[in-house]
Design a protein around this motif. Structure first.
Motif, PDB file in Angstrom:
ATOM      1  N   LYS A   5      69.530  95.525 136.439  1.00 15.83           N
ATOM      2  CA  LYS A   5      70.517  94.630 137.054  1.00 15.83           C
ATOM      3  C   LYS A   5      71.169  93.745 135.992  1.00 15.83           C
ATOM      4  O   LYS A   5      72.377  93.562 135.962  1.00 15.83           O
ATOM      5  CB  LYS A   5      69.847  93.743 138.122  1.00 15.83           C
ATOM      6  CG  LYS A   5      69.485  94.527 139.363  1.00 15.83           C
ATOM      7  CD  LYS A   5      70.161  94.049 140.628  1.00 15.83           C
ATOM      8  CE  LYS A   5      70.215  95.220 141.589  1.00 15.83           C
ATOM      9  NZ  LYS A   5      69.696  94.992 142.901  1.00 15.83           N
ATOM     10  N   ALA A  65      73.583  95.636 133.752  1.00 12.19           N
ATOM     11  CA  ALA A  65      74.893  95.866 134.370  1.00 12.19           C
ATOM     12  C   ALA A  65      75.751  94.602 134.272  1.00 12.19           C
ATOM     13  O   ALA A  65      76.943  94.663 133.996  1.00 12.19           O
ATOM     14  CB  ALA A  65      74.712  96.285 135.825  1.00 12.19           C
ATOM     15  N   ARG A  85      76.782  94.001 130.576  1.00 10.42           N
ATOM     16  CA  ARG A  85      77.806  94.972 130.189  1.00 10.42           C
ATOM     17  C   ARG A  85      79.192  94.382 130.401  1.00 10.42           C
ATOM     18  O   ARG A  85      80.038  94.388 129.511  1.00 10.42           O
ATOM     19  CB  ARG A  85      77.686  96.214 131.089  1.00 10.42           C
ATOM     20  CG  ARG A  85      76.950  97.331 130.453  1.00 10.42           C
ATOM     21  CD  ARG A  85      76.972  98.635 131.205  1.00 10.42           C
ATOM     22  NE  ARG A  85      77.413  98.702 132.548  1.00 10.42           N
ATOM     23  CZ  ARG A  85      76.718  99.262 133.546  1.00 10.42           C
ATOM     24  NH1 ARG A  85      75.524  99.770 133.315  1.00 10.42           N
ATOM     25  NH2 ARG A  85      77.210  99.339 134.762  1.00 10.42           N
ATOM     26  N   THR A  86      79.404  93.875 131.618  1.00 20.09           N
ATOM     27  CA  THR A  86      80.698  93.297 131.958  1.00 20.09           C
ATOM     28  C   THR A  86      80.986  92.072 131.108  1.00 20.09           C
ATOM     29  O   THR A  86      82.093  91.884 130.605  1.00 20.09           O
ATOM     30  CB  THR A  86      80.695  92.882 133.441  1.00 20.09           C
ATOM     31  OG1 THR A  86      80.101  93.910 134.189  1.00 20.09           O
ATOM     32  CG2 THR A  86      82.087  92.615 133.935  1.00 20.09           C
ATOM     33  N   THR A 106      76.244 105.552 130.403  1.00 21.79           N
ATOM     34  CA  THR A 106      76.888 104.613 131.335  1.00 21.79           C
ATOM     35  C   THR A 106      77.501 103.445 130.570  1.00 21.79           C
ATOM     36  O   THR A 106      78.616 103.020 130.847  1.00 21.79           O
ATOM     37  CB  THR A 106      75.879 104.088 132.368  1.00 21.79           C
ATOM     38  OG1 THR A 106      75.240 105.189 132.972  1.00 21.79           O
ATOM     39  CG2 THR A 106      76.570 103.260 133.428  1.00 21.79           C
ATOM     40  N   THR A 120      81.526 102.647 130.612  1.00 21.99           N
ATOM     41  CA  THR A 120      82.018 101.456 131.289  1.00 21.99           C
ATOM     42  C   THR A 120      82.535 100.388 130.336  1.00 21.99           C
ATOM     43  O   THR A 120      83.324  99.548 130.728  1.00 21.99           O
ATOM     44  CB  THR A 120      80.916 100.833 132.171  1.00 21.99           C
ATOM     45  OG1 THR A 120      79.765 100.604 131.369  1.00 21.99           O
ATOM     46  CG2 THR A 120      80.552 101.759 133.305  1.00 21.99           C
TER      47      THR A 120
END
Lengths: 384, 374
Positions: free
Chosen positions: A172, A175, A178-179, A200, A204
């Motif tokens: 979690k 993710a 990452r952003t 991934t 992304t």
């Protein structure tokens, strides 16, 4: 300007009498402000490449240029590069503030007040102001990695090099980070090379992806270019989760023939694969249509009866494992992805369609792509 | 069952019936009590209160080796100086009633089933992580126990191998029909492998149910947020006169939702990313948007190939406090920075009580059959 060029770069290690080629003649130009992700399985040469850019490894052959200047023989500390690693490498006895200012104190003549101001500015931009007076031991993994990033940003380098910086975090948080990282890089506009084995992350976060395998560059391109228009089977199989399905077979009289089924090719594909006897058919799981009874027979030449062995519900989608009907074969022949609310029962028979505009064909001997699915990525119809 | 360590309650008043041959996954974040529960079942810890029964027999005072269970751990715990064959055979060591030949035959049979026959005479360090985990499984299976207990057995493997082993384990369990309790923090493993999932948080059981039951009909906000990846979107706000209002959004409830929400005023609206529809902004901008449509700005697009995760914020929400994630098909490309129309069908929304987290209203599905038959 901070464009980075790798020009026929090779790294050879001597191991007693043996030569090991870790990186084999790779050339890639990374534009100013670009976020390039170097991705591949372990041992593919991606970290060695990063270490050569950083100056932590010598370059056996070829040239690396940063902003037009050859840096092969420039010392690491003079390259104006900041690195972020998987291990955060923070000093445990210093506060977050101390860790972030340490690099600047050592490498510049900036007055303390300026350094202080710069640290505060970066911390506020990253939303970590309230962590500045804590020590690493009081911070979570995600917070420690933010401090390590902040320390790199404070130095305002020409180039960021990142080696699997998110791999110690749980799914979690990864993710989320990452952003965050991606937005930060856009905001700062610093050219970035990011190494990971995680496709991934590559898909992304990157502007472009460079895929490596066994020391060789396989393909460089935008994420969706690699996904829909791969150069070879390695790229096709590495990018995408669940992976592209591959079926080995042969060309025979306008038809692809495998153990599982016969697939009529049509003119365009036939032209692309002509002259190759050993073929591999590739299709992405989401392109395999598991048909409702009403839809069976619309394209009978490309429809097949399969046995549903396992259905993995993910909620938003189901991963459906299909094998040859009438056998007790546990191995999957095909994996399909259906919508979450689509009803597919385990241990049942289903008719699936492999649409001819979604299939790829590869040369079975070399792995080179002969025909990719037809999709114009610049096409306006794809835009929302 | 309750388990306390000093003043700390690790597991609080947990009641659970696991039918014969069921594959139950115990899932939750670290520290939720799932491993403690497993260790109590194994007999490695004793419950502070309550009882554990296997096949109707009371287990609390029985030592682990008399419970007829087999455990598989995250670290494979193979004996490095023994071959694969010896490691698997070791699982039979304590079992009586086998001749030496029968033991050998049983090892071969299990190895064949796991696809490791060709490795029987190698040592563990000559095997990959996935192969070692198969051997560890073989050692557990060879005993033909009443219950399998598995504690994060796949977490040391890389993503691709984990996905493959997930399916394999599930097929094996189907074949052996042995009641299995499987502990993981990974919701994907829980969803894809289990017959039923038990979600734990802070020592308390949150919900037990089939995967899609938890996904579509969560009992509370914790379950709704924990199950599903990317997570359900939550927007906090107030409910007044049949309308939900947050800082940036107004969402009218239809009568079905209103009846469920009643007079609760502090509520949380929940929507899954795949239930959010994006459309191109019409000529003339946001005038003429329907009740359940909103103008939002695309802040980040994460392409995954098969689909895109689109991050959306309200145009006036500079701090991105009410960011929403939507999923679009891989071939529907959206650019960061553009404005789009976001619509949320009232059939797909969940409403939670902000104070207790309890689900007041869950999404409507076309028919119950769909959920249960998948």
């Amino acid at each position: 300007m901070s464009e980075l060029s790798l020009d026929h770069v090779t790294k050879v290690y001597q191991d007693d009498d043996e030569e090991i080629v870790a990186v084999d003649d790779i050339s890639v130009d990374i534009e100013d402000e670009e976020f390039l992700v170097l991705v591949g399985p372990s041992g593919c040469g991606k970290s060695t490449t990063l270490r050569m850019i950083a100056g932590l490894e010598t370059i056996t052959e070829g040239e690396i240029r940063l902003g037009g200047t050859v840096i092969n023989d420039v010392d690491t500390q003079d390259r104006d590069i900041a690195m972020v690693f998987q291990s955060y490498a923070l000093y445990p006895h210093l506060t977050a503030r101390g860790n972030m200012s340490f690099g600047l104190e050592e490498s510049t003549d900036l007055p303390d007040a300026d350094i202080e101001e710069r640290v505060e500015e970066v911390a506020s931009m990253m939303g970590i102001d309230d962590l500045l007076d804590r020590k690493p031991g009081e911070l979570s993994g995600g917070q420690q990695q933010r401090i390590a990033l902040g320390r790199a940003i404070v130095r305002d380098p020409e180039l960021f090099l990142m080696d699997e910086p998110l791999s110690n975090l749980d799914a979690k948080l990864r993710a989320e980070m990452r952003t965050e990282l991606q937005q930060l890089q856009r905001q700062l506009g610093v050219t970035t090379i990011y190494v990971t084995h995680d496709q991934t992350e590559a898909m992304t976060m990157s502007d472009r992806i460079a895929v490596m395998d066994q020391g060789e560059l396989q393909q460089v391109g935008e994420p969706l270019e690699l996904y829909h228009d791969p150069n070879n089977m390695f790229v096709a199989g590495f990018i995408g989760e669940p992976s592209m399905n591959f079926l080995h077979g042969a060309y025979s009289d306008g038809t692809f023939v495998s153990d599982l089924f016969e697939y009529p090719l049509g003119r365009a594909i036939e032209d692309a694969v002509s002259g190759t006897s050993e073929l591999v058919l590739g299709i992405r799981p989401e392109e395999i249509e598991v048909l409702d009874d009403a839809a069976v027979g619309d394209d009978p030449a490309h429809e097949y009866e399969m046995h549903v062995t396992v259905v993995e519900p993910m909620g938003d989608q189901n991963v459906v494992h299909l094998s040859r009907p009438g056998t007790d074969d546990m191995s999957d022949n095909l994996v399909a992805v259906t919508e979450g609310l689509r009803d597919v029962a385990e241990d049942s028979t289903a008719t699936v369609r492999l649409p001819s505009d979604a299939v790829h064909f590869f040369d079975g001997a070399t792995g080179v792509s002969l025909h990719n699915r037809q999709l114009d990525l610049t096409e306006e119809t794809l835009r929302l | 069952m309750t388990k306390r360590f000093g003043d700390t309650t690790a597991v609080e008043d947990l009641s659970l019936d696991i039918p014969d041959s069921e594959f139950l996954v115990l899932v939750g974040p670290s520290g939720c009590g799932k491993s403690t529960t497993l260790r109590c079942i194994a007999g490695l810890e004793s419950p502070t209160e309550g009882s554990i029964y296997i096949g109707g027999e009371h287990m609390n005072y029985r030592v682990p080796q008399n419970r007829d269970i087999a455990m598989v751990f995250q670290d494979y715990a193979l004996y490095p100086h023994m071959t694969v064959r010896e490691n698997i055979r070791f699982g039979l060591e304590e079992e009586s009633g086998y001749t030496s030949e029968e033991r050998d035959a049983r090892v071969e049979e299990i190895a064949d089933l796991l696809g490791i026959s060709s490795m029987l005479d190698r040592n563990p360090d000559e095997l990959s992580g996935g192969q070692q985990q198969r051997v560890a499984l073989g050692r557990a299976i060879v005993r033909d126990p009443e219950v399998f207990l598995m504690d994060e057995p796949l977490s040391n493997l890389d993503a691709e191998l984990r996905a493959q082993m997930r399916t394999e384990l599930q097929q094996l369990q189907n074949r052996f029909d042995v009641t299995t309790v499987y502990v993981t923090h990974n919701q994907t493993e829980a969803m894809t492998m289990s017959d039923r999932i038990a979600v734990l948080n802070k020592g308390k059981l949150q919900q037990v149910g089939e995967p899609l039951e938890l996904y579509h009909a969560p009992e509370n906000r914790f379950v709704a947020g924990f199950i599903g990846e990317p997570s359900m979107n939550f927007v906090e706000g107030r409910h007044r006169n049949g309308t939900f209002t947050s800082e940036f959004f107004e969402y009218p409830f239809d009568s079905g939702i209103r009846d469920d929400v009643g007079d609760t005023s502090d509520v949380v609206l929940g929507v899954r990313p795949e239930d959010i529809d994006l459309k191109r902004l019409p000529e003339g901008g946001s005038s003429g948007l329907a009740d359940h449509e909103f103008r939002m700005t695309v802040s980040v697009v994460e392409p995954h190939g098969d689909r895109n995760v689109v991050h959306l914020r309200h145009p006036e929400d500079a701090s991105e406090s009410e960011t929403i994630h939507a999923l679009t098909p891989g071939t529907t490309v959206v650019d960061a920075g553009t404005d789009v129309v976001v619509s949320v069908d009232p059939d797909t929304v969940h409403v939670f009580d902000a104070a207790t987290g309890e689900a007041l209203h869950n999404r409507r599905l076309e028919s119950e059959v769909e959920v249960h038959n998948v």
